[in-house]
Design an enzyme around this catalytic site. Sequence first.
Site, PDB file in Angstrom:
ATOM      1  N   LYS A  36      16.351  18.845  -4.157  1.00 52.82           N
ATOM      2  CA  LYS A  36      14.934  19.230  -4.056  1.00 52.82           C
ATOM      3  C   LYS A  36      14.725  20.593  -4.725  1.00 52.82           C
ATOM      4  CE  LYS A  36      15.521  22.725  -0.885  1.00 52.82           C
ATOM      5  NZ  LYS A  36      15.364  24.138  -1.166  1.00 52.82           N
ATOM      6  N   ASP A  78      16.828  21.484   6.443  1.00 55.21           N
ATOM      7  CA  ASP A  78      16.308  20.707   5.308  1.00 55.21           C
ATOM      8  C   ASP A  78      16.678  19.226   5.383  1.00 55.21           C
ATOM      9  OD1 ASP A  78      15.073  22.825   4.072  1.00 55.21           O
ATOM     10  OD2 ASP A  78      16.702  23.227   2.654  1.00 55.21           O
TER      11      ASP A  78
END
Length: 285
Positions: A9, A133
């Site tokens: 990401k 995350d």
Amino acid sequence: MITLQAYAKINLSLDVVGRLSNGYHLVRMIMQTVGICDELSFEKTEGEIRITTNDGELPLGEDNLIYKAAALIRDRFHTGGVSVHLEKRIPVAAGMAGGSTDAACTLKAMNQLYGLQLSGEELRELGVKLGADVPYCIMGGTALSEGIGEVLTPIAPMPDCYLLVAKPEINVSTKYVYEQLDSHEIQDHPDVDGMRRAIEEKNVRDMAELLGNVLQTVTVEQYPIVEEIKQVMLEQGALGSLMSGSGPSTFGIFEDEAKAQAAAEKIKALGLANQLFVTKPVNMI
Ligand code: ATP
């Protein structure tokens, strides 16, 4: 055996809005999956967890997030173990959630291998135990992440563009960056809601202008190379450029693939980074 891709990401916007007594930070971040991925192959074992990898630096035992994810499922649901081969391609300790995405992928693989039929929400609840995350990495795409990272709101897919990601040869400790942030007064909060609107309106130019990351100041102070990379990207035609997460990976948004390639070559020629990727946002994982 099953083989899955675990995607990296970037953060299009990253704000820190508070700190809990246990040291966790309250964040507001816009996350975007990009087309850089690790590949993981999984096979059932009687009970033990084994990891092999092409990356000579990574821990292979209990410190590996793949191990932690597999052990969490095995011990909670009394399944067998797993043998995992990891082809590492995502830069490590780079602000791209490389470890978190491997953990997310392992939870999904264990779910599949052992037919547990856990829902996405159940997997995300398990994932947050492994790292802030991880729930996002289970979901992927474009999302607003709040709380410590466990409150997720999917948003419209990011408009199509080219992304150049550059990882300089320095290692940045996420823990150190957050500690430094705590000792600074945050002057400039990024406009997270503005970024969300720009994405929803499919306005790449507004997005590029609204890129912001409160951790960037801390990392740039210690590693000015991040700022140098950003400058080269902008000189080479990036609409905008930003450090991802706690860094040091830095990305630029380009409308033109040739310009992204030219910027990559320039950064390499200047010796600013040697891991360079021209990629795109990914919306389905
Ligand atoms: P984030 O963006 O979530 O802060 P990061 O990209 O900065 O993550 P990682 O690549 O996840 O950082 O690596 C951080 C540390 O975690 C490394 O020093 C590494 O030794 C350890 N680690 C454990 N398991 C893994 C894994 N499967 N892949 C990468 N790193 C791992």
